[in-house]
Design a protein around this motif. Structure first.
Motif, mmCIF file in Angstrom:
data_model
loop_
_atom_site.group_PDB
_atom_site.id
_atom_site.type_symbol
_atom_site.label_atom_id
_atom_site.label_comp_id
_atom_site.label_asym_id
_atom_site.label_seq_id
_atom_site.Cartn_x
_atom_site.Cartn_y
_atom_site.Cartn_z
ATOM 1 N N MET A 1 55.122 -30.769 27.666
ATOM 2 C CA MET A 1 54.366 -30.011 28.823
ATOM 3 C C MET A 1 53.940 -28.556 28.495
ATOM 4 S SD MET A 1 52.832 -29.991 31.574
ATOM 5 C CE MET A 1 52.504 -29.101 33.026
ATOM 6 N N LYS A 2 54.869 -27.715 27.966
ATOM 7 C CA LYS A 2 54.728 -26.553 27.599
ATOM 8 C C LYS A 2 53.862 -26.433 26.318
ATOM 9 C CE LYS A 2 58.492 -23.833 29.530
ATOM 10 N NZ LYS A 2 59.520 -22.818 29.113
ATOM 11 N N GLU A 3 54.066 -27.385 25.321
ATOM 12 C CA GLU A 3 53.314 -27.355 24.138
ATOM 13 C C GLU A 3 51.634 -27.349 24.524
ATOM 14 O OE1 GLU A 3 54.208 -26.109 21.274
ATOM 15 O OE2 GLU A 3 56.265 -25.697 21.983
ATOM 16 N N SER A 4 51.617 -28.289 25.330
ATOM 17 C CA SER A 4 49.970 -28.849 25.471
ATOM 18 C C SER A 4 49.348 -27.316 26.414
ATOM 19 C CB SER A 4 49.923 -29.997 26.121
ATOM 20 O OG SER A 4 50.510 -30.049 27.429
ATOM 21 N N THR A 5 50.304 -27.072 27.441
ATOM 22 C CA THR A 5 49.761 -25.833 28.347
ATOM 23 C C THR A 5 49.675 -24.513 27.135
ATOM 24 O OG1 THR A 5 50.884 -26.720 30.037
ATOM 25 C CG2 THR A 5 50.132 -24.219 29.890
ATOM 26 N N ARG A 6 50.429 -24.429 26.111
ATOM 27 C CA ARG A 6 50.238 -23.289 25.226
ATOM 28 C C ARG A 6 49.041 -23.313 24.562
ATOM 29 N NH1 ARG A 6 55.168 -23.745 22.900
ATOM 30 N NH2 ARG A 6 56.280 -22.275 24.043
ATOM 31 N N ALA A 7 48.885 -24.647 23.789
ATOM 32 C CA ALA A 7 47.838 -24.898 23.070
ATOM 33 C C ALA A 7 46.492 -24.782 23.729
ATOM 34 C CB ALA A 7 48.047 -26.243 22.376
ATOM 35 N N THR A 8 46.379 -25.094 24.874
ATOM 36 C CA THR A 8 45.105 -25.236 25.676
ATOM 37 C C THR A 8 44.860 -23.721 25.957
ATOM 38 O OG1 THR A 8 45.652 -27.363 26.550
ATOM 39 C CG2 THR A 8 44.172 -25.780 28.011
ATOM 40 N N VAL A 9 45.804 -22.969 26.665
ATOM 41 C CA VAL A 9 45.600 -21.573 27.047
ATOM 42 C C VAL A 9 45.295 -20.521 25.822
ATOM 43 C CG1 VAL A 9 46.342 -19.775 27.975
ATOM 44 C CG2 VAL A 9 47.076 -21.792 29.004
ATOM 45 N N LEU A 10 45.941 -20.853 24.786
ATOM 46 C CA LEU A 10 45.772 -20.094 23.527
ATOM 47 C C LEU A 10 44.340 -20.186 22.828
ATOM 48 C CD1 LEU A 10 49.010 -20.415 21.397
ATOM 49 C CD2 LEU A 10 47.950 -18.231 22.389
ATOM 50 N N ALA A 121 50.924 -18.275 29.216
ATOM 51 C CA ALA A 121 50.864 -18.954 30.707
ATOM 52 C C ALA A 121 51.972 -18.524 31.611
ATOM 53 C CB ALA A 121 50.496 -20.392 30.381
ATOM 54 N N PHE A 122 51.364 -18.472 32.769
ATOM 55 C CA PHE A 122 52.443 -17.958 33.902
ATOM 56 C C PHE A 122 52.254 -18.987 34.965
ATOM 57 C CE2 PHE A 122 52.243 -14.384 31.531
ATOM 58 C CZ PHE A 122 53.560 -13.752 31.537
ATOM 59 N N ASN A 123 53.386 -19.239 35.579
ATOM 60 C CA ASN A 123 53.415 -20.173 37.062
ATOM 61 C C ASN A 123 53.225 -19.266 38.074
ATOM 62 O OD1 ASN A 123 55.852 -19.739 37.483
ATOM 63 N ND2 ASN A 123 56.603 -21.687 36.903
#
Length: 174
Positions: A1-10, A121-123
């Motif tokens: 989850m974190k990896e895909s969020t990181r990649a998308t936001v980057l 990214a931040f929640n």
């Protein structure tokens, strides 16, 4: 989850319109400068940005003009970092591609009033996804001062924090 969020936001960070980003950076800087934690701080830790990150140089220039001590991070080992005084002509590019100080005296975290924390990214609770090294989570684990982060609206994401994650106290978003 974190990896895909990181990649998308980057990817979104790297594709920003440069004029719009510069405008938002100025707005965010003004919000930080007006923030009570900034106003009362004598020593401020921040970071030297990668091209796609919030441009912290406006904050650095203003803090120095206000007579505040500005500190930037230096990696000292796996997962470990310290903060040293920022001197513009005494930085070099690190292994990670970020600028770090080449000299100066380490400043104990108890002497830092405000840390401007980077992140990808931040929640809604202030937890962050960084670049994956855990440097800031380790550093902030027993830090007692104020923490603040600055993001663009598309960096706000929902994700589940992990047990080792340390939230920032406030996130300024534009």
């Amino acid at each position: 989850m974190k990896e895909s969020t990181r990649a998308t936001v980057l990817q979104a960070l790297k594709c920003q319109d440069k004029k719009e980003k510069a405008y938002k950076d100025r707005e965010i800087t003004e919000l930080i400068l007006a923030h009570p934690s900034y106003q009362t701080a004598q020593a401020i830790a921040t970071y030297l940005p990668m091209e796609y990150e919030f441009n912290s140089y406006g904050l650095i220039d203003a803090a120095q003009a206000d007579g505040k001590t500005v500190l930037i991070p230096k990696v000292t080992g796996p997962g470990q970092m310290v903060f040293l005084p920022y001197v513009s002509d005494q930085v070099v590019e690190s292994y990670f591609g970020v600028l770090e100080p080449v000299g100066g005296q380490v400043v104990d975290k108890s002497r830092i009033d405000l840390i401007h924390v980077p992140g990808v990214a931040f929640n809604a609770k202030g937890y962050r996804i960084g670049h994956g090294g855990g440097y800031y989570d380790r550093y902030l684990a027993n830090y007692m001062g104020a923490t603040i982060s600055t993001i663009y609206d598309f960096q706000r994401k929902e994700f589940k924090e992990e047990v080792h994650d340390i939230p920032v106290q406030e996130v300024i978003c534009k």
